[in-house]
Design a protein around this motif. Sequence first.
Motif, mmCIF file in Angstrom:
data_model
loop_
_atom_site.group_PDB
_atom_site.id
_atom_site.type_symbol
_atom_site.label_atom_id
_atom_site.label_comp_id
_atom_site.label_asym_id
_atom_site.label_seq_id
_atom_site.Cartn_x
_atom_site.Cartn_y
_atom_site.Cartn_z
ATOM 1 N N GLY A 1 1.366 16.524 -15.324
ATOM 2 C CA GLY A 1 1.460 16.171 -13.914
ATOM 3 C C GLY A 1 2.823 16.505 -13.348
ATOM 4 N N ARG A 2 3.194 15.815 -12.304
ATOM 5 C CA ARG A 2 4.482 15.985 -11.641
ATOM 6 C C ARG A 2 5.150 14.635 -11.502
ATOM 7 N N GLU A 3 6.466 14.660 -11.503
ATOM 8 C CA GLU A 3 7.229 13.440 -11.357
ATOM 9 C C GLU A 3 8.105 13.502 -10.120
ATOM 10 N N GLY A 4 8.552 12.344 -9.656
ATOM 11 C CA GLY A 4 9.557 12.268 -8.612
ATOM 12 C C GLY A 4 10.931 12.106 -9.238
ATOM 13 N N ASN A 5 11.934 12.671 -8.598
ATOM 14 C CA ASN A 5 13.307 12.611 -9.116
ATOM 15 C C ASN A 5 14.189 11.772 -8.212
ATOM 16 N N VAL B 1 10.562 18.959 -19.068
ATOM 17 C CA VAL B 1 9.377 18.135 -18.813
ATOM 18 C C VAL B 1 9.786 16.679 -18.919
ATOM 19 N N GLY B 2 9.624 15.958 -17.842
ATOM 20 C CA GLY B 2 10.012 14.558 -17.812
ATOM 21 C C GLY B 2 8.838 13.626 -17.996
ATOM 22 N N ALA B 3 9.102 12.352 -17.772
ATOM 23 C CA ALA B 3 8.058 11.326 -17.879
ATOM 24 C C ALA B 3 8.311 10.247 -16.841
ATOM 25 N N GLY B 4 8.788 10.651 -15.669
ATOM 26 C CA GLY B 4 9.134 9.692 -14.630
ATOM 27 C C GLY B 4 7.944 9.248 -13.817
ATOM 28 N N ALA B 5 8.256 8.552 -12.714
ATOM 29 C CA ALA B 5 7.214 8.040 -11.829
ATOM 30 C C ALA B 5 6.413 9.190 -11.243
ATOM 31 N N PRO B 6 5.110 9.009 -11.029
ATOM 32 C CA PRO B 6 4.299 10.088 -10.471
ATOM 33 C C PRO B 6 4.871 10.591 -9.154
ATOM 34 N N GLY B 7 4.914 11.876 -8.990
ATOM 35 C CA GLY B 7 5.440 12.494 -7.782
ATOM 36 C C GLY B 7 4.880 13.885 -7.625
ATOM 37 N N ARG B 8 5.632 14.736 -6.907
ATOM 38 C CA ARG B 8 5.133 16.075 -6.630
ATOM 39 C C ARG B 8 6.208 17.135 -6.829
ATOM 40 N N ARG B 9 7.139 16.874 -7.722
ATOM 41 C CA ARG B 9 8.237 17.819 -7.839
ATOM 42 C C ARG B 9 8.324 18.427 -9.235
ATOM 43 N N SER B 10 8.944 17.769 -10.181
ATOM 44 C CA SER B 10 9.225 18.357 -11.489
ATOM 45 C C SER B 10 8.080 18.119 -12.464
ATOM 46 N N LYS B 11 7.975 19.000 -13.454
ATOM 47 C CA LYS B 11 6.934 18.867 -14.465
ATOM 48 C C LYS B 11 7.144 17.597 -15.272
ATOM 49 N N ALA B 12 6.036 16.980 -15.647
ATOM 50 C CA ALA B 12 6.145 15.718 -16.379
ATOM 51 C C ALA B 12 4.858 15.429 -17.126
ATOM 52 N N ARG B 13 4.973 14.622 -18.149
ATOM 53 C CA ARG B 13 3.805 14.022 -18.784
ATOM 54 C C ARG B 13 3.454 12.780 -17.981
ATOM 55 N N VAL C 1 0.818 -1.210 0.000
ATOM 56 C CA VAL C 1 0.000 0.000 0.000
ATOM 57 C C VAL C 1 0.853 1.262 0.000
ATOM 58 N N ASN C 2 2.083 1.176 0.516
ATOM 59 C CA ASN C 2 2.952 2.349 0.527
ATOM 60 C C ASN C 2 3.434 2.740 -0.863
ATOM 61 N N LEU C 3 3.276 1.855 -1.839
ATOM 62 C CA LEU C 3 3.670 2.161 -3.213
ATOM 63 C C LEU C 3 2.490 2.629 -4.059
ATOM 64 N N LEU C 4 1.325 2.773 -3.442
ATOM 65 C CA LEU C 4 0.128 3.190 -4.164
ATOM 66 C C LEU C 4 0.293 4.639 -4.641
ATOM 67 N N HIS C 5 -0.103 4.891 -5.874
ATOM 68 C CA HIS C 5 0.030 6.229 -6.434
ATOM 69 C C HIS C 5 -0.855 7.219 -5.681
ATOM 70 N N ASP C 6 -0.420 8.466 -5.644
ATOM 71 C CA ASP C 6 -1.109 9.487 -4.858
ATOM 72 C C ASP C 6 -2.555 9.685 -5.292
ATOM 73 N N ARG D 1 17.106 0.424 -14.218
ATOM 74 C CA ARG D 1 15.929 0.042 -13.439
ATOM 75 C C ARG D 1 14.742 0.954 -13.726
ATOM 76 N N ASP D 2 15.018 2.236 -13.840
ATOM 77 C CA ASP D 2 13.947 3.217 -13.999
ATOM 78 C C ASP D 2 14.419 4.291 -14.962
ATOM 79 N N PRO D 3 14.389 4.020 -16.261
ATOM 80 C CA PRO D 3 14.975 4.959 -17.232
ATOM 81 C C PRO D 3 14.272 6.302 -17.306
ATOM 82 N N ALA D 4 13.035 6.388 -16.842
ATOM 83 C CA ALA D 4 12.297 7.646 -16.956
ATOM 84 C C ALA D 4 12.566 8.605 -15.799
ATOM 85 N N ARG D 5 13.134 8.128 -14.700
ATOM 86 C CA ARG D 5 13.344 9.001 -13.534
ATOM 87 C C ARG D 5 14.615 9.822 -13.739
#
Length: 688
Positions: A503-507, A438-450, A161-166, A601-605
Motif C-alpha cells: 500500500g501507501r503510507e503518509g509521511n 518501504v515503510g510501515a506507517g499510517a495509511p496514506g497516498r505517498r510512499s510505498k509501505a506494507r 469521521v475525518n480520521l477514517l481510513h481511505d 507518538r507514531d514510530p512507524a511514520r
Amino acid sequence: MTPPASAGPPASAGSAGGPGRATAARYPFSAVVGMADLKLALLINAVSPGVGGVLVRGEKGTAKSTIVRALAGLLPPLEVVPGCRFSCAPDAPDPGCPDGPHPAGAAEERAARLVELPVGASEDRLTGSLDIERALTEGVKAFEPGLLAAAHRGVLYVDEVNLLHDHLVDLLLDAAAMGESYVEREGVSVRHAARFLLVGTMNPEEGELRPQLLDRFGLTVEVAATRDPDERAEVVRRRLRFEDDPAGFAAGWAGGEAELAARIAAARERLPGVALTDAALRQITAVCASFEVDGLRADLVTARAAIALAAWHGRDAVTSDDVRTAARLALPHRRRRDPFDAPGLDRERLDEILEEHADPGEQPEPDDDPDGPGGPDDGGGPGGSGGLEGGDPSGPPQEGAGSDPSVEDGPGGGRSAESEPAPADAAYKPRLFTVPGVGAGAPGRRSKARSPFGRVSGARPGARGLHLTATLRAAAPHQRARGRSGPGLVVAPDDLREAVRDGREGNLVLFVVDASGSMAARKRMRAVKGAVLSLLLDAYQRRDKVGLVTFRGAGAELALPPTSSVEAGARRLDRLPTGGRTPLSAGLLRAAEVLRVERLRDPARRPLAVLVTDGRATHGPDPAAAAGRLAGALGNGASVVVDCESGPVRLGLAAALGSRLGAETVRLDDLAADGLAGVVRGARRSAA
C-alpha cells in the motif's frame, strides 16, 4: 468525578452506555442544553432520512457524541421480517436479500438501530465477509453481514469521521451513493440494501474530510461550547445529576422524549403531503446558483430539508423561512473551493436572494414554536431544551496574533522591529515526492509501505489478517494424514497464513524555516510560504502530516505542531513574522526534539525534514553539533536543505550544513520553476 471514557469535559460530552460506562441508560435528547442548530439538523433527518445525514464539526467536549447517540431513542420503531439479518421491510422486502425469499405476512417490530463505525474498523467488519468459522468447520460458503447491513434503515454513526481510513471512506461513498452494498471477496458475491442515516462528528483541528465524503452529508453544523456562565453551569448541573442517577434522570425527562418522538412520527406522516411550490423551488435553485455550489446535490438536499422543516412545523407548504433554514444547514460545507476555505454562508446575501425571488403573495409565517418541542423551560428540570431554531451557538474565540514580541535582538546586539508578516505566493499543485524504501506507517497516498489495507501481494505464516485461500492451500495436502472425515477441513496452527499487502503510507514533512532578519525580504518569504502551503494542500490530499519550526531572534518555536489540518496550517503561516538574529542551532535542536517526540507518538511514520536557510548563524553556538542531533533524530527519514544565500559572494554555509545532515542541497533561485515540492521529489529520487 470521573468523566465517561468517550467524553470530553463531563459538563457536555460523553454517551450513556458508551465505552467506560457500566449503565445502559442514554442521556436524553431533550435534556441537552442549547445546541439549537444541531438538534434541528438531527430532527430534520429523523423526519426525512432522505436528506442525507448530518456532519457535526466542533471543538472537543461539546456534546457531539452525546446528542447523536440520544437521537436513536426518538426514532420510530421499525417493522422487519423476523429472522432477517438485513432488516427487510415486510411490505417491501428486498428481492435480492441474501436471507430471502421471505414468507409473506411475517413481521415483527424492533427499535431503530444506531450502529457505530470505529475509525480503526477493518473492511470486512464494515461490508461483511465469508463466515470463516463455518467455512473451516462445515466446508460451506456462508456470508457474515457487516456494519452496513446492521445499519440498514437505521443510523450509521462515525465518531471522528475525518480520521477514517481511505479504504473505509471509499466503501461508505459507494454505499451512500447506491443505497446498496456489494461484497466481492474470498469467493463471496453478495448484494444487499444499505440505506442509512449517516451521522459523523469531527474536530477540524485534527484534519479535514475528503471532499467526496463531505458532499455526501446532507447537512452540516458547527458547534462550540457556550460562553455564557449560566448556561455552562446548567450543563454541569444536569450532567452531574445524570451521572449520580442515570435511570432516574432519564425518567424525569421521559415526558419530553415521548413528546419529541410523537412529533417526529406525526411529521413523517405529514411529509408526503407537503407541497414544494414553484416559488419555493425557485428560491432554492437561485440560492444554490448564487453561492456557486458544485453539482445539483445541494439543490436536492435543500429542497428535502425545507420540506421536512415544513412537516416538522405542521405546515402544508414550504415557506421562505423553511428555505432559509435549510440553506444555511445544507450549503456551507459545499461552498469550499479548497481545504484552506473555512465553511460558511453569508447570511445577508442569503436574505437578499430569498427576498429577490420570493412569492409576492407570501406572508411571513409567525413563529408557532418559539421554544422548541421541549417547552419554554430550559432550567434544571424536565420540560425544556432551548428553542430548536433559536440563535447560533457561540463561536470559538479567534486566535490572536501570536505571542511573538514586536521587537527582536538585531544583528548588532540592539533591538530591531520585526517585519510585518509577508503574504504567501499562491498555492500550486506540487509534483509527487516519496521517501525511498518501504515503510510501515499510517495509511496514506505517498510512499510505498506494507499496509493492512493495500493490495494483496502474497501470504506468509501468521494469523493476523487471515489469507483464506493460502490457509486452505496449506492445509489441503495434510487432510488424509490428519484423518479428515466429513465436509470440514482439519486445520492446524501451522497452516494459518496472513495476507501481505502493498500500500501507501503518509509521511511527516517538517519544515524548519529561518525567519530572521536576513530572511525578511518579502519576495523570499512569499516564495517559502507559497511552497509550504502547496505542500500542506498536497499533504491533505495524500494524508501526510506537516509541521513547521521557525527560528529568529534568540530562539526557535514550533509554529505549527505536526498536523493534517490545512486550515490551522494556513492560519499559522499567514501571520508568520520575521526579524532579528539567526539562532540556527536553536532551530535545528527544536526540529530534532519535535522529531523525537513524534517518533514516540507514531514510530512507524517516516519523517522528511526541509530546512530553509542561508546557513548563517548570528546567535548561539556553532550549528555543527545541532546538525548531528537532527541527523540522528531523522532515523530512517530524509532531509533537504534549501539554500537561501544571495549576492555575488556566496559562503556555501548552507551546502556545508547539508553535508553534515546527509541532505540534498538546492538553491532558492532554483525553486521558481517547479516549487519546493519538486525539489524535494528530485532530491528523493537522487537519494534512491
